[in-house]
Write a protein that holds these residues in place. Sequence first.
Motif, PDB file in Angstrom:
ATOM      1  N   HIS A  91       0.852  -1.146  -0.056  1.00 36.16           N
ATOM      2  CA  HIS A  91       0.184   0.075  -0.019  1.00 36.16           C
ATOM      3  C   HIS A  91       0.934   1.469   0.034  1.00 36.16           C
ATOM      4  N   GLY A  92       2.058   1.219   0.471  1.00 37.51           N
ATOM      5  CA  GLY A  92       3.027   2.378   0.306  1.00 37.51           C
ATOM      6  C   GLY A  92       2.351   3.434   1.253  1.00 37.51           C
ATOM      7  N   LEU A  93       1.861   3.370   2.352  1.00 36.55           N
ATOM      8  CA  LEU A  93       1.480   4.317   2.987  1.00 36.55           C
ATOM      9  C   LEU A  93       2.497   4.778   4.152  1.00 36.55           C
ATOM     10  N   GLU A  94       3.339   4.416   4.346  1.00 32.94           N
ATOM     11  CA  GLU A  94       4.434   4.552   5.321  1.00 32.94           C
ATOM     12  C   GLU A  94       5.315   5.960   5.145  1.00 32.94           C
ATOM     13  N   GLY A  95       5.364   6.300   3.946  1.00 35.33           N
ATOM     14  CA  GLY A  95       6.283   7.518   3.494  1.00 35.33           C
ATOM     15  C   GLY A  95       5.662   8.703   3.974  1.00 35.33           C
ATOM     16  N   ASN A  96       6.340   9.876   3.369  1.00 40.81           N
ATOM     17  CA  ASN A  96       5.363  11.311   3.529  1.00 40.81           C
ATOM     18  C   ASN A  96       4.803  11.661   2.324  1.00 40.81           C
ATOM     19  N   GLY A  97       4.147  12.664   2.220  1.00 39.00           N
ATOM     20  CA  GLY A  97       3.445  13.011   0.918  1.00 39.00           C
ATOM     21  C   GLY A  97       2.012  12.205   0.720  1.00 39.00           C
ATOM     22  N   ILE A  98       1.723  11.579   1.780  1.00 39.77           N
ATOM     23  CA  ILE A  98       0.459  10.583   1.494  1.00 39.77           C
ATOM     24  C   ILE A  98      -0.645  11.804   1.598  1.00 39.77           C
ATOM     25  N   THR A  99      -1.690  11.484   0.593  1.00 39.46           N
ATOM     26  CA  THR A  99      -2.942  12.242   0.531  1.00 39.46           C
ATOM     27  C   THR A  99      -4.253  11.146   0.890  1.00 39.46           C
ATOM     28  N   TYR A 100      -5.119  11.766   1.553  1.00 40.67           N
ATOM     29  CA  TYR A 100      -6.296  11.233   2.297  1.00 40.67           C
ATOM     30  C   TYR A 100      -7.585  11.849   1.840  1.00 40.67           C
ATOM     31  N   CYS A 101      -8.554  11.408   1.379  1.00 47.39           N
ATOM     32  CA  CYS A 101      -9.663  12.149   1.163  1.00 47.39           C
ATOM     33  C   CYS A 101     -10.989  11.279   1.581  1.00 47.39           C
ATOM     34  N   GLU A 102     -11.505  12.174   2.509  1.00 42.30           N
ATOM     35  CA  GLU A 102     -13.054  11.616   2.845  1.00 42.30           C
ATOM     36  C   GLU A 102     -14.211  12.093   2.323  1.00 42.30           C
ATOM     37  N   LEU A 103     -15.008  11.425   1.516  1.00 37.96           N
ATOM     38  CA  LEU A 103     -16.201  11.749   0.967  1.00 37.96           C
ATOM     39  C   LEU A 103     -17.478  11.875   1.953  1.00 37.96           C
ATOM     40  N   GLY A 104     -18.227  12.812   2.291  1.00 34.18           N
ATOM     41  CA  GLY A 104     -19.521  12.908   2.830  1.00 34.18           C
ATOM     42  C   GLY A 104     -18.900  12.545   4.421  1.00 34.18           C
TER      43      GLY A 104
ATOM     44  N   ALA B 241      -5.010  15.175  13.179  1.00 34.08           N
ATOM     45  CA  ALA B 241      -4.267  15.310  14.281  1.00 34.08           C
ATOM     46  C   ALA B 241      -3.259  14.220  14.516  1.00 34.08           C
ATOM     47  N   ALA B 242      -3.761  13.018  14.518  1.00 31.20           N
ATOM     48  CA  ALA B 242      -2.829  11.901  14.660  1.00 31.20           C
ATOM     49  C   ALA B 242      -1.965  11.528  13.622  1.00 31.20           C
ATOM     50  N   ASN B 243      -2.318  12.095  12.454  1.00 25.54           N
ATOM     51  CA  ASN B 243      -1.128  11.961  11.379  1.00 25.54           C
ATOM     52  C   ASN B 243      -0.739  13.062  10.662  1.00 25.54           C
ATOM     53  N   PRO B 244       0.118  13.859  11.286  1.00 23.62           N
ATOM     54  CA  PRO B 244       0.560  14.974  10.885  1.00 23.62           C
ATOM     55  C   PRO B 244       1.433  14.939   9.531  1.00 23.62           C
ATOM     56  N   HIS B 245       1.892  13.553   9.140  1.00 21.75           N
ATOM     57  CA  HIS B 245       2.588  13.615   7.761  1.00 21.75           C
ATOM     58  C   HIS B 245       1.532  13.008   6.663  1.00 21.75           C
ATOM     59  N   ILE B 246       0.204  12.951   6.987  1.00 21.78           N
ATOM     60  CA  ILE B 246      -0.764  12.906   5.808  1.00 21.78           C
ATOM     61  C   ILE B 246      -1.657  14.019   5.396  1.00 21.78           C
ATOM     62  N   ASP B 247      -1.810  14.711   4.212  1.00 21.42           N
ATOM     63  CA  ASP B 247      -2.610  15.696   3.844  1.00 21.42           C
ATOM     64  C   ASP B 247      -4.047  15.090   3.784  1.00 21.42           C
ATOM     65  N   PHE B 248      -4.980  15.789   4.744  1.00 16.78           N
ATOM     66  CA  PHE B 248      -6.426  15.343   4.650  1.00 16.78           C
ATOM     67  C   PHE B 248      -7.012  16.002   4.010  1.00 16.78           C
ATOM     68  N   HIS B 249      -7.891  15.608   3.173  1.00 16.04           N
ATOM     69  CA  HIS B 249      -8.982  16.407   2.515  1.00 16.04           C
ATOM     70  C   HIS B 249     -10.711  15.735   2.716  1.00 16.04           C
ATOM     71  N   ALA B 250     -11.497  16.663   3.209  1.00 15.21           N
ATOM     72  CA  ALA B 250     -12.874  16.002   3.557  1.00 15.21           C
ATOM     73  C   ALA B 250     -13.757  17.012   3.223  1.00 15.21           C
ATOM     74  N   MET B 251     -14.822  16.353   2.408  1.00 17.59           N
ATOM     75  CA  MET B 251     -15.887  17.194   1.985  1.00 17.59           C
ATOM     76  C   MET B 251     -17.411  16.811   2.600  1.00 17.59           C
ATOM     77  N   ASP B 252     -18.248  17.655   2.360  1.00 15.02           N
ATOM     78  CA  ASP B 252     -19.755  17.312   2.915  1.00 15.02           C
ATOM     79  C   ASP B 252     -20.394  18.531   2.157  1.00 15.02           C
ATOM     80  N   PHE B 253     -21.739  18.238   1.773  1.00 15.20           N
ATOM     81  CA  PHE B 253     -22.524  19.502   0.999  1.00 15.20           C
ATOM     82  C   PHE B 253     -23.260  20.131   2.037  1.00 15.20           C
ATOM     83  N   SER B 254     -23.225  19.779   3.587  1.00 12.72           N
ATOM     84  CA  SER B 254     -23.929  20.283   4.592  1.00 12.72           C
ATOM     85  C   SER B 254     -23.237  21.489   5.189  1.00 12.72           C
ATOM     86  N   PRO B 255     -23.644  22.817   4.790  1.00 11.29           N
ATOM     87  CA  PRO B 255     -22.952  24.095   5.184  1.00 11.29           C
ATOM     88  C   PRO B 255     -22.476  23.918   6.918  1.00 11.29           C
TER      89      PRO B 255
END
Length: 243
Positions: A38-51, A63-77
């Motif tokens: 899976h190659g998730l050990e290194g730096n520059g890992i990107t994570y996306c959560e839908l909904g 907060a627990a994975n500062p080496h991972i860049d997290f993007h998360a989306m939802d349509f609820s303002p």
Amino acid sequence: MTDWTSGYVAGIDYTHDFHSQLTPALLGFGAMSQGHRHGLEGNGITYCELGCGQGFSANLLAAANPHIDFHAMDFSPSHIAGARELAQEATLENMHFHERSFGDFGTAPGLPETFDIIALHGVFSWVSEENRQYITRFISQRLRPGGLVYVSYNTQPGWAAAMPLRRLLASRAEQGSGPLTDRIGDAMAFAHQLGATGAAYFGKNPAAAKRLDHMKSMPANYLAHEYFNKDWTPFYFEDLAGE
Ligand SMILES: C[S@@+](CC[C@H](N)C(=O)[O-])C[C@H]1O[C@@H](n2cnc3c(N)ncnc32)[C@H](O)[C@@H]1O
């Protein structure tokens, strides 16, 4: 229910929960246990959560994975406003929230070209077929080759006995008037009333009667998102895999 949500409940926010299934290390372990790299050990890992709902899981994982860049989306303002506030208070520089719908998320500014992980929890069974297609299109366009997808859903045959109960509740609430919380209360009372009069459905499906009883202790904002959307599809595994 309003149009901009394509039948998804509006006006009542979801619960603030942490879902450990979304944890990158756990997802990597799952892949590894099946013999996949899976190659998730290194730096520059990107994570996306839908909904992402209230974004509590995403914030905690960022907060627990500062080496991972997290993007998360939802349509609820309101979900996204609360999630951003928490990220700000926790000074999370690796957490980015997007107020978008599945149909237009791909055009959101600041998204990485591809993601190592795309995850969605409590979403796929609860949205329309059109929205599921937007989701699969996003995954096919934005998942890094060899990347990892986590999708949770309601299954068959586990939900078979309770399907008529869910339908009864959703139809009753849709036909009513007034605020959704009142309509949920009315639909629940109606189902209990049917049970009390000895409706054969509950007698022949004790799992449904047990579920209804258990639902008494659940808050309206959980019930709304789980049982009162226009669309709800419990999948057989092969159908889910097919999509
Ligand atoms: C049952 S909640 C689950 C939230 C979160 N994943 C969790 O498990 O706590 C489903 C979420 O999907 C969002 N949602 C539903 N339809 C959507 C759409 N078309 N575009 C973006 N978000 C959507 C809802 O606002 C809601 O927050």
